[in-house]
Design a protein around this motif. Structure first.
Motif, mmCIF file in Angstrom:
data_model
loop_
_atom_site.group_PDB
_atom_site.id
_atom_site.type_symbol
_atom_site.label_atom_id
_atom_site.label_comp_id
_atom_site.label_asym_id
_atom_site.label_seq_id
_atom_site.Cartn_x
_atom_site.Cartn_y
_atom_site.Cartn_z
ATOM 1 N N UNK A 34 6.315 10.133 7.507
ATOM 2 C CA UNK A 34 5.661 9.729 6.264
ATOM 3 C C UNK A 34 6.487 8.678 5.524
ATOM 4 N N UNK A 35 5.811 7.716 4.914
ATOM 5 C CA UNK A 35 6.503 6.683 4.147
ATOM 6 C C UNK A 35 5.509 5.683 3.574
ATOM 7 N N UNK A 36 5.964 4.929 2.585
ATOM 8 C CA UNK A 36 5.132 3.898 1.970
ATOM 9 C C UNK A 36 5.953 2.632 1.784
ATOM 10 N N UNK A 37 5.252 1.507 1.596
ATOM 11 C CA UNK A 37 5.898 0.233 1.314
ATOM 12 C C UNK A 37 5.237 -0.451 0.138
ATOM 13 N N UNK A 38 5.906 -1.474 -0.380
ATOM 14 C CA UNK A 38 5.340 -2.233 -1.511
ATOM 15 C C UNK A 38 5.895 -3.651 -1.471
ATOM 16 N N UNK A 39 5.000 -4.625 -1.535
ATOM 17 C CA UNK A 39 5.389 -6.032 -1.507
ATOM 18 C C UNK A 39 5.410 -6.596 -2.922
ATOM 19 N N UNK B 223 8.647 -2.783 14.758
ATOM 20 C CA UNK B 223 8.203 -3.887 13.925
ATOM 21 C C UNK B 223 6.812 -3.559 13.422
ATOM 22 N N UNK B 224 6.006 -4.584 13.114
ATOM 23 C CA UNK B 224 4.629 -4.325 12.681
ATOM 24 C C UNK B 224 3.889 -3.459 13.688
ATOM 25 N N UNK B 225 3.269 -2.393 13.196
ATOM 26 C CA UNK B 225 2.534 -1.473 14.072
ATOM 27 C C UNK B 225 1.328 -0.944 13.307
ATOM 28 N N UNK B 226 0.337 -1.804 13.167
ATOM 29 C CA UNK B 226 -0.860 -1.422 12.424
ATOM 30 C C UNK B 226 -0.977 -2.203 11.136
ATOM 31 N N UNK B 227 -1.989 -3.050 11.051
ATOM 32 C CA UNK B 227 -2.149 -3.932 9.892
ATOM 33 C C UNK B 227 -2.387 -3.196 8.590
ATOM 34 N N UNK B 228 -2.927 -1.989 8.647
ATOM 35 C CA UNK B 228 -3.265 -1.282 7.423
ATOM 36 C C UNK B 228 -2.034 -1.054 6.550
ATOM 37 N N UNK B 229 -0.879 -0.860 7.171
ATOM 38 C CA UNK B 229 0.344 -0.676 6.397
ATOM 39 C C UNK B 229 0.593 -1.885 5.504
ATOM 40 N N UNK B 230 0.455 -3.082 6.062
ATOM 41 C CA UNK B 230 0.744 -4.301 5.305
ATOM 42 C C UNK B 230 -0.315 -4.543 4.229
#
Length: 265
Positions: A87-92, A182-189
């Protein structure tokens, strides 16, 4: 038969871990916020692999969430042999202009939850002298990333934490692995608020979540401390920052990630 607990299990890498571990005849405890998604996944895995699957609908950002989760697992009578902290989240965005509560929530979920759950389940593994922990880090862990600062920092923590635990627990028969995709699924971005052009770039170097999990489980079986799944681009992203001046790496990512902010140089 072993039992694995997977956080963030309702979609993406977490669901891929559930699928591939079930195929190995591993019993599962699946944790995520969405009970409907968890139930659908659990039903599918039970039907396909005849494995035991329990679900726990839990928002791990809630107060006392890890205590609640741990007590629920105890009530189920399940000894956890493999903990997958996914589990985790990101923020740009510009940190100074960001939502403070969201940044603190990211630290809580990406770091504190991983530390707490590991501390709760690891002693049992050591006592039984078998088991393991898989922590999801990122290639972002190898460099500072302006406009993605907190996420990259949390993943650097996860990497360092995991490598240290790998060394501490080898003599107990317990294995700890850091997975750095690295990037693994566009929904995260998209969920992290990246501008459209960066979402498109990520899509071009995307590693399928099935590949991430396959590489992770292979590395876990080999007792490696770290794995960087996917093609050549991800090892390059992890290695080059070690060879270049740190200021140059930060400046490079400021240029790349700041393209739509008007704050490059």
């Amino acid at each position: 038969m072993t039992t694995a607990l997977i956080t963030g299990a309702s979609a993406g890498i977490g669901a891929a871990f559930a699928q591939q571990l079930a195929a190995r005849r591993t019993d599962l405890v699946l944790v995520a916020r969405s009970e409907d998604k968890l139930q659908a996944l659990a039903d599918s895995l039970r039907h396909q692999y005849q494995t035991q699957v329990d679900i726990i609908a839990q928002d791990l950002t809630a107060a006392d969430a890890t205590e609640t989760l741990f007590q629920t697992v105890q009530q189920l009578g399940r000894a956890i042999d493999l903990l997958v902290n996914n589990v985790g989240i990101g923020d740009y965005g510009d940190f100074a202009e960001s939502d403070r509560d969201l940044q603190l929530k990211m630290v809580q979920l990406n770091i504190a939850t991983t530390v707490d759950l590991t501390h709760r389940f690891l002693p049992g593994m050591r006592q039984r002298r078998t088991g393991g922990v898989i922590n999801l880090s990122s290639v972002a862990a190898f460099q500072s990333m302006p406009y993605f600062s907190i996420y990259a920092a949390t993943k650097a923590f996860t990497l360092s934490f995991s490598e240290a635990l790998w060394a501490e627990n080898r003599s107990y028969g317990v294995h700890v692995l850091a997975v750095c995709p690295g990037p693994a699924g566009n929904k995260f971005f998209e969920d992290a608020g990246f501008p459209a052009f960066l979402v498109d770039v990520a899509a071009k170097v995307d590693t399928p979540v099935e590949t991430v999990v396959r590489d992770a489980l292979t590395a876990f079986d080999k007792r490696e401390s770290i794995v960087i799944p996917g093609g050549l681009i991800n090892p390059i992203l992890a290695t080059l920052p070690r060879l270049l001046p740190r200021e140059a790496v930060s400046s490079f990512w400021k240029l790349v990630l700041g393209r739509d902010t008007g704050k490059q140089f």
